[in-house]
Write an enzyme that holds these catalytic residues in place. Structure first.
Site, PDB file in Angstrom:
ATOM      1  N   GLU A   1    -107.771  58.675 -25.284  1.00  0.00           N
ATOM      2  CA  GLU A   1    -108.321  59.859 -25.954  1.00  0.00           C
ATOM      3  C   GLU A   1    -107.822  61.098 -25.230  1.00  0.00           C
ATOM      4  OE1 GLU A   1    -112.581  60.190 -26.380  1.00  0.00           O
ATOM      5  OE2 GLU A   1    -112.371  62.003 -27.592  1.00  0.00           O
TER       6      GLU A   1
ATOM      7  N   GLU B   1    -118.309  62.616 -34.140  1.00  0.00           N
ATOM      8  CA  GLU B   1    -118.850  62.801 -32.802  1.00  0.00           C
ATOM      9  C   GLU B   1    -119.537  64.164 -32.754  1.00  0.00           C
ATOM     10  OE1 GLU B   1    -117.018  61.317 -28.704  1.00  0.00           O
ATOM     11  OE2 GLU B   1    -115.941  63.005 -29.514  1.00  0.00           O
TER      12      GLU B   1
END
Ligand code: MN
Length: 287
Positions: free
Chosen positions: A148, A242
């Site tokens: 990520e 998220e």
């Protein structure tokens, strides 16, 4: 639309006790999602067998994520610190597997926090070596790792898609994929679409977050550009919403992510809205 749509567990709960996980599974299903993402930051109370059974009963997929810590950091030049970070990674991969997951992603290469200096040459070499070994273990379990890409205030290892591709090349394993997050891209990239095209078929996981990490559409992220590029490259992997608010707190992750503000109180309203927003954006992009 074939992408599994996911939601991060911190939209529902701050911990991973059996009660927390049961609630997160129930709410994820009720909000219409396909997949739950669980952070393994505070996984000490996690009952993986019970969680796996609940996920299966609900028909939900699972992905796990985490960052490391400054005293357990594979990007350190100190071998004892690296060893502690490596143990966290191997333990977390095993937990992901025990949950029935095939995706283990996040800042697998460093702590989540502000570094006071650039990444050292030795630190980068340590990241590459540890992730080579982790990727080999993951491959034996038919699992995929995600790198990520995080912004400069949360890591000094990879801040852009170009950085991440170089790191993945050096690790040199087919099961190491790139994980793009619109929140971080907004800070570091020139645009929301070009990095998607640059990563192309090496994209393995996606986080959708607003620039303030609250309700989608309330900020200024170019979601049309981002989803349009996802459709262009034919991305079929998970897309996970998220969002963080001081209303739901993890003992460590919330502080690592600087979650100081109350951006919402009602996780269900937020999550249902986000699911519709993402499905509409995919449809508009022709995915
Ligand atoms: Mn993210």
């Amino acid at each position: 639309m074939t992408n599994p749509l996911g939601v991060h567990a911190l939209v529902w709960v701050g911990g991973t006790t059996p009660d927390d996980v049961a609630r997160a599974v129930r709410q994820t299903k009720a909000a219409g999602y396909d997949l739950l993402e669980l952070s393994l930051h505070d996984a000490v109370n996690l009952d993986a067998a019970a969680a796996k059974a609940e996920l299966e009963a609900a028909g939900l997929g699972i992905a796990c994520s985490r960052g490391l810590a400054f005293d357990a950091d594979v990007s350190s030049a100190d071998s004892a610190v690296v060893a502690r970070g490596e143990k966290l990674l191997h333990d977390s991969l095993a937990i992901t597997h025990a949950l029935g997951g095939t995706h283990f992603t996040g800042a697998l290469y460093s702590a989540l926090g502000k570094y006071g200096a650039p990444l050292s040459t030795q630190g980068r070499a340590n990241v590459v070596q540890v992730l080579k070994d982790l990727a080999a273990e993951a491959a034996g379990l038919d699992m995929t790792l995600g790198l990520e890409i995080c912004n400069r205030y949360e890591t000094n290892v990879i801040n852009t898609a170009a950085d991440a591709l170089l790191l993945a090349d050096d690790i040199g394993a087919d099961n190491v994929t790139i994980h793009l997050d619109t929140y971080h891209m907004n800070i570091e990239e020139d645009s929301l679409d070009a990095p998607v095209r640059l990563v192309g078929d090496r994209l393995g996981y996606v986080h959708i977050g607003e620039n303030h990490r609250g309700y989608l559409g309330q900020g200024h992220i170019d979601f049309a550009g981002f989803f349009g590029a996802l459709a262009e490259i034919g991305y079929t992997g998970p897309i996970t919403f998220e969002s963080f608010s001081s209303a739901v707190v993890s003992p460590t992750l919330s502080n690592d992510l600087a979650v100081w503000r109350n951006l919402w109180d009602d996780g269900m309203d937020l999550a249902v809205h986000a699911r519709t927003f993402m499905a509409d954006a995919l449809a508009a992009a022709g995915a």
